[in-house]
Write a protein that holds these residues in place. Structure first.
Motif, PDB file in Angstrom:
ATOM      1  N   VAL A  64      45.269  43.095  35.194  1.00  0.00           N
ATOM      2  CA  VAL A  64      44.608  42.393  36.293  1.00  0.00           C
ATOM      3  C   VAL A  64      43.514  43.268  36.889  1.00  0.00           C
ATOM      4  N   GLY A  65      42.402  42.634  37.223  1.00  0.00           N
ATOM      5  CA  GLY A  65      41.320  43.297  37.934  1.00  0.00           C
ATOM      6  C   GLY A  65      40.864  42.407  39.073  1.00  0.00           C
ATOM      7  N   ILE A  66      40.508  42.987  40.205  1.00  0.00           N
ATOM      8  CA  ILE A  66      40.062  42.233  41.376  1.00  0.00           C
ATOM      9  C   ILE A  66      38.557  42.436  41.546  1.00  0.00           C
ATOM     10  N   THR A  67      37.819  41.337  41.678  1.00  0.00           N
ATOM     11  CA  THR A  67      36.365  41.446  41.793  1.00  0.00           C
ATOM     12  C   THR A  67      35.938  41.904  43.177  1.00  0.00           C
ATOM     13  N   ASP A  68      34.834  42.669  43.198  1.00  0.00           N
ATOM     14  CA  ASP A  68      34.217  43.013  44.472  1.00  0.00           C
ATOM     15  C   ASP A  68      33.078  42.026  44.738  1.00  0.00           C
ATOM     16  N   SER A  69      32.255  42.286  45.732  1.00  0.00           N
ATOM     17  CA  SER A  69      31.205  41.342  46.115  1.00  0.00           C
ATOM     18  C   SER A  69      30.100  41.214  45.067  1.00  0.00           C
ATOM     19  N   THR A  70      30.038  42.158  44.127  1.00  0.00           N
ATOM     20  CA  THR A  70      29.030  42.075  43.070  1.00  0.00           C
ATOM     21  C   THR A  70      29.612  41.564  41.756  1.00  0.00           C
ATOM     22  N   GLY A  71      30.891  41.192  41.758  1.00  0.00           N
ATOM     23  CA  GLY A  71      31.540  40.690  40.555  1.00  0.00           C
ATOM     24  C   GLY A  71      32.153  41.770  39.683  1.00  0.00           C
ATOM     25  N   LYS A  72      32.082  43.030  40.121  1.00  0.00           N
ATOM     26  CA  LYS A  72      32.647  44.120  39.327  1.00  0.00           C
ATOM     27  C   LYS A  72      34.151  44.207  39.521  1.00  0.00           C
ATOM     28  N   PHE A  73      34.826  44.698  38.479  1.00  0.00           N
ATOM     29  CA  PHE A  73      36.278  44.848  38.519  1.00  0.00           C
ATOM     30  C   PHE A  73      36.705  45.987  37.603  1.00  0.00           C
ATOM     31  N   THR A  74      37.901  46.506  37.838  1.00  0.00           N
ATOM     32  CA  THR A  74      38.540  47.499  36.979  1.00  0.00           C
ATOM     33  C   THR A  74      39.939  46.977  36.682  1.00  0.00           C
ATOM     34  N   MET A  75      40.279  46.884  35.407  1.00  0.00           N
ATOM     35  CA  MET A  75      41.575  46.340  35.013  1.00  0.00           C
ATOM     36  C   MET A  75      42.678  47.392  35.169  1.00  0.00           C
TER      37      MET A  75
END
Length: 146
Positions: A64-75
């Motif tokens: 699972v990865g959670i998006t930030d305001s720019t759409g970036k995520f880390t799984m």
């Protein structure tokens, strides 16, 4: 005497490492890599706080990865940065809770943020999005389509 004390400490430390798993960086059944990425939709991003869910096809273990305001995520997988190598089915769970009494998830019964992500991505059976993780660092960037 010093030699015996050293051997005792060494045996205790080795036993603790084996019991606690410090000889292995993760508790996953196989080779791993890391995954960072970004998801876009149209001319922008999906709602901040959306969950990117990758389901490992062979083991069923989710990452699972959670998006930030720019759409970036880390799984992450099992609360760690390592993700099993292999093929995944991907879906997106936008932020916001669905009422417990909802019998069918539809655009009318979900929080408004859900409608900012194409409906097909809500379910791993309909998203048709897949990703393959290799050992080492992986960058997963994708754009959602209708």
């Amino acid at each position: 005497m010093k030699s015996n004390r050293f051997v005792s400490y060494f045996l205790i430390a080795t036993t603790c490492c084996l019991l606690l798993g410090c000889t292995r960086a993760h508790n996953l059944p196989g080779e791993t890599g890391t995954v960072e990425g970004r998801v876009l939709y149209g001319s922008g991003t999906i709602p901040e706080g959306s969950s990117i869910v990758m389901l490992h096809k062979r083991t069923g273990i989710p990452a699972v990865g959670i998006t930030d305001s720019t759409g970036k995520f880390t799984m992450t997988m099992r609360d760690g940065p390592d993700v099993l190598v292999g093929d995944y089915v991907v879906n997106i769970r936008p932020p916001g809770e669905i009422d417990d009494d909802v019998l069918k998830i539809t655009p009318e019964t979900v929080p408004p943020e859900w409608n900012m992500v194409p409906r097909k991505y809500w379910n791993p059976m309909t998203s048709n999005e897949t990703y393959s993780v290799s050992s080492g660092s992986n960058v997963y960037e994708f754009t959602l389509s209708e």
